[in-house]
Design an enzyme around this catalytic site. Structure first.
Site, PDB file in Angstrom:
ATOM      1  CB  CYS A   1     -22.296 -15.157  -6.004  1.00 25.67           C
ATOM      2  SG  CYS A   1     -22.783 -13.555  -6.468  1.00 25.67           S
TER       3      CYS A   1
ATOM      4  CG  HIS B   1     -24.578 -17.590  -9.063  1.00 30.45           C
ATOM      5  ND1 HIS B   1     -23.545 -17.479 -10.210  1.00 30.45           N
ATOM      6  CD2 HIS B   1     -24.554 -16.538  -8.624  1.00 30.45           C
ATOM      7  CE1 HIS B   1     -22.886 -16.645 -10.074  1.00 30.45           C
ATOM      8  NE2 HIS B   1     -23.212 -15.800  -9.141  1.00 30.45           N
TER       9      HIS B   1
ATOM     10  CB  THR C   1     -22.537 -20.590 -11.936  1.00 30.93           C
ATOM     11  OG1 THR C   1     -22.899 -19.415 -12.136  1.00 30.93           O
ATOM     12  CG2 THR C   1     -21.766 -21.222 -10.780  1.00 30.93           C
TER      13      THR C   1
END
Length: 164
Positions: A35, A52, A29
């Site tokens: 995040c 995520h 990711t």
């Protein structure tokens, strides 16, 4: 120490998304700011998953993997269905940065900090041991999760490679 490029299938997990796989898969990711990427792994079954998440709490949204409180339990269910044992799962988390600063230098809205707190609480509630993390601070990261051995590599602009 980057993995020698075996024939791993690379799967990119986008924002508010997830993926699962076995020892033949590399989950990645990119661009984690506030995040958090949560990697769950069963080292005996050599299966795991990556989610995520963007925010701590789901207000009723349809995309359950966007939120820590619904995304983590969903990922647990997915990796267990793939052959993991929940009691053997361990976690590594990356991200949760304070990306947006006010004029005083304080992080605005504390989203990264709130995400870190929520993720740690949910993992504890699910009895999943947190064995590695690179969270907080004020810069973005990309995360590479190797399901052959459970290693997570973290790359950031102008920073050394971190392996957890």
């Amino acid at each position: 120490m980057p993995s020698p490029e075996k024939s791993l299938e690379k799967v990119v997990v986008k924002m508010a998304d997830h993926a699962i796989g076995d020892k033949n898969v590399l989950l990645a990711t990119l661009g984690l700011g506030s995040c958090i990427g949560i990697a769950l792994y069963d080292k005996f079954a050599k299966v795991g998953g990556l989610v995520h998440i963007m925010l701590p709490k789901n207000p009723g949204g349809k995309n359950i993997v966007k939120y820590a409180d619904t995304g983590i339990p969903y990922l647990i269910e997915e990796v267990v269905n793939l052959g993991a044992s929940q009691r053997r799962l361990s976690a590594k988390i990356v991200g949760g940065a304070g990306m947006f600063k006010s004029e005083s230098g304080d992080s605005v809205m504390q989203i990264g900090k709130r995400n870190i707190t929520a993720v740690k609480e949910i993992l504890k509630d699910e009895n999943i041991k947190l064995i590695g993390s690179d969270v907080g601070k004020d810069y973005g990261r990309s995360m590479y999760f190797y399901l052959d051995d459970g290693r997570v590599e973290i790359k950031s602009f102008n920073r050394d490679l971190i392996v957890i």
